[in-house]
Design an enzyme around this catalytic site. Sequence first.
Site, short mmCIF file in Angstrom:
data_model
loop_
_atom_site.label_atom_id
_atom_site.label_comp_id
_atom_site.label_asym_id
_atom_site.label_seq_id
_atom_site.Cartn_x
_atom_site.Cartn_y
_atom_site.Cartn_z
N ASP A 47 0.83 -1.20 0.00
CA ASP A 47 0.00 0.00 0.00
C ASP A 47 0.87 1.27 0.00
OD1 ASP A 47 -2.65 0.70 -0.04
OD2 ASP A 47 -2.94 0.61 2.12
N GLU A 70 -5.17 7.85 -0.46
CA GLU A 70 -5.82 7.25 0.69
C GLU A 70 -4.88 7.21 1.89
OE1 GLU A 70 -7.34 3.23 0.33
OE2 GLU A 70 -8.55 3.52 2.13
N ASP A 125 -6.04 5.41 -5.01
CA ASP A 125 -6.16 4.32 -4.04
C ASP A 125 -5.04 3.36 -4.41
OD1 ASP A 125 -6.75 2.32 -2.31
OD2 ASP A 125 -8.91 2.39 -2.64
N ILE A 127 -3.88 0.56 -3.12
CA ILE A 127 -4.40 -0.82 -3.27
C ILE A 127 -5.86 -0.77 -2.85
CG2 ILE A 127 -4.40 -3.22 -2.55
CD1 ILE A 127 -1.55 -3.23 -2.23
N ASP A 128 -6.72 -0.83 -3.82
CA ASP A 128 -8.15 -0.92 -3.54
C ASP A 128 -8.47 -2.41 -3.45
OD1 ASP A 128 -10.82 -0.13 -3.28
OD2 ASP A 128 -11.16 -0.40 -5.42
N THR A 130 -8.03 -4.31 -0.31
CA THR A 130 -6.94 -4.88 0.49
C THR A 130 -7.27 -6.31 0.94
OG1 THR A 130 -7.85 -3.77 2.43
CG2 THR A 130 -6.04 -2.68 1.33
N SER A 205 -19.37 -6.82 -3.96
CA SER A 205 -18.23 -7.08 -3.07
C SER A 205 -18.23 -8.50 -2.55
CB SER A 205 -18.30 -6.15 -1.84
OG SER A 205 -18.00 -4.84 -2.17
N HIS A 210 -19.19 -4.48 3.17
CA HIS A 210 -19.08 -3.35 2.24
C HIS A 210 -20.32 -3.17 1.37
CE1 HIS A 210 -14.40 -3.78 2.37
NE2 HIS A 210 -14.91 -3.36 3.50
N SER A 234 -12.68 -4.91 -4.91
CA SER A 234 -12.09 -3.72 -5.53
C SER A 234 -12.85 -3.18 -6.73
CB SER A 234 -10.63 -3.99 -5.94
OG SER A 234 -10.57 -4.66 -7.19
N LYS A 237 -14.64 -4.53 -10.17
CA LYS A 237 -16.07 -4.65 -10.52
C LYS A 237 -16.43 -3.67 -11.64
CE LYS A 237 -17.28 -4.40 -6.03
NZ LYS A 237 -16.07 -4.85 -5.32
N ARG A 251 -23.71 -1.83 -5.16
CA ARG A 251 -23.05 -1.60 -3.87
C ARG A 251 -24.10 -1.01 -2.95
NH1 ARG A 251 -17.73 -1.48 -3.09
NH2 ARG A 251 -16.96 -0.59 -1.15
N TYR A 258 -22.11 5.60 6.45
CA TYR A 258 -20.93 5.41 5.61
C TYR A 258 -20.99 6.32 4.38
CZ TYR A 258 -17.04 3.49 3.07
OH TYR A 258 -15.85 3.37 2.40
N ASP A 264 -12.26 5.42 -4.25
CA ASP A 264 -12.86 4.10 -4.48
C ASP A 264 -13.75 4.08 -5.72
OD1 ASP A 264 -11.75 2.62 -2.41
OD2 ASP A 264 -13.29 3.22 -0.97
P1 AMP Z 1 -14.75 -3.74 -2.15
O1 AMP Z 1 -13.46 -4.37 -2.51
O2 AMP Z 1 -15.59 -3.35 -3.31
O3 AMP Z 1 -15.50 -4.52 -1.12
O4 AMP Z 1 -14.42 -2.33 -1.52
C1 AMP Z 1 -13.27 -2.04 -0.80
C2 AMP Z 1 -13.45 -0.65 -0.26
O5 AMP Z 1 -14.59 -0.62 0.60
C3 AMP Z 1 -12.33 -0.15 0.59
O6 AMP Z 1 -11.43 0.58 -0.21
C4 AMP Z 1 -13.00 0.75 1.62
O7 AMP Z 1 -12.70 2.10 1.37
C5 AMP Z 1 -14.48 0.53 1.38
N1 AMP Z 1 -15.30 0.35 2.59
C6 AMP Z 1 -14.90 0.20 3.88
N2 AMP Z 1 -15.98 0.09 4.70
C7 AMP Z 1 -17.08 0.18 3.91
C8 AMP Z 1 -18.49 0.16 4.18
N3 AMP Z 1 -18.98 0.00 5.41
N4 AMP Z 1 -19.33 0.31 3.13
C9 AMP Z 1 -18.86 0.44 1.88
N5 AMP Z 1 -17.54 0.47 1.57
C10 AMP Z 1 -16.66 0.35 2.57
MG MG Z 2 -10.27 1.37 -1.65
#
Ligand code: AMP
Ligand code: MG
Length: 322
Positions: A47, A70, A125, A127-128, A130, A205, A210, A234, A237, A251, A258, A264
């Site tokens: 990261d 980030e 970002d 590393i989106d 993680t 996700s 998320h 990430s 998608k 999403r 949030y 992102d």
């Molecule tokens: P994904 O890989 O699509 O599940 O998304 C990863 C991203 O979700 C990360 O970069 C975070 O910034 C974000 N994230 C963290 N917590 C939440 C949440 N409660 N709702 C939506 N996104 C989130």
């Molecule tokens: Mg991210």
Amino acid sequence: MSRYETELEVALDAVRAAAHVCRSVQARLVTAETLEKKDKSPVTVADFASQAIVCQRLAERLPDDAVVGEEDSAELRADDQAALRAAVAREVGDQAPGPVDEDTVLGWIDRGGAAADGDRYWTVDPIDGTKGFLRGEQYAVALGLIENGRVVLGVLGCPNLEGGLLVSAVRGEGAQEHDLEGGGAARALRVASVATTAEARFCESVESAHSDQSESAQIAQRLGITQEPFRIDSQCKYAAVGRGDASIYLRMPTRKDYREKIWDHAAGMIVVEEAGGRVTDVFGRDLDFSRGRTLDENRGIVATSGAIHDEVVAAVRAVRGE
Ligand code: AMP
Ligand code: MG
């Protein structure tokens, strides 16, 4: 010729270099042992190294541009983090013409500390996804350019998607796919045209924290979708929708408070839009990138191949009881 020829070239180069670092760290440091222990240290190294590399490339070629990243270097500067600092500097040095010292690397990371309030800034970002990175699965390096509150350019590096690829878009000029290694010609990116929502494949996700997966299952049912959801981490998608591997990305908010982060979504959104698709929030509102580091005026995300968008948003609203 692109209005953003230099910016696109620099962004592709920056994301490629950062993706190489991530790939090399994932290959060497994500092991059965780190998986078992849920050890997050591999992603921490990658990261910081990824953000340092992207910021260094931008600083070298576009020195006046601000960067909203980030990460910041506070954790890395702590007295007890000497080993982490050294590891990050080593990874960054591997992608540079020569070795780089730790202070230089910390300085690059901090170039990503700009406020999200100027006429023009990049958002990264490093590393989106993680969690996907730590599972040895999908993740992305995401870089977007925002001018006057609008995303005008985006590059997504997806090192594990289809063996590794990059997607890019410039506002009004379409979207393209590139080899991760460079060299090959860029290919135009187009969404898949599905006639009815029932034929659509939707992605979401992997992490249920998320995105509300029970809500998305109800939406899919309402749309007549019988295929299982395509769950990947990430902004891959958005790349999947842009390439036509899926036609819907849902999403669904899991928490009322949030707020989605600009890094992102900036790059992913423009890739889908320029590939012919549409992106809104769960109410059908455009994403508002003029509010600083978060999409304050939006909730959740709905991205589609376009023609089916209104129908998908209507189903989302019905399931959410609006
Ligand atoms: P994904 O890989 O699509 O599940 O998304 C990863 C991203 O979700 C990360 O970069 C975070 O910034 C974000 N994230 C963290 N917590 C939440 C949440 N409660 N709702 C939506 N996104 C989130
Ligand atoms: Mg991210």
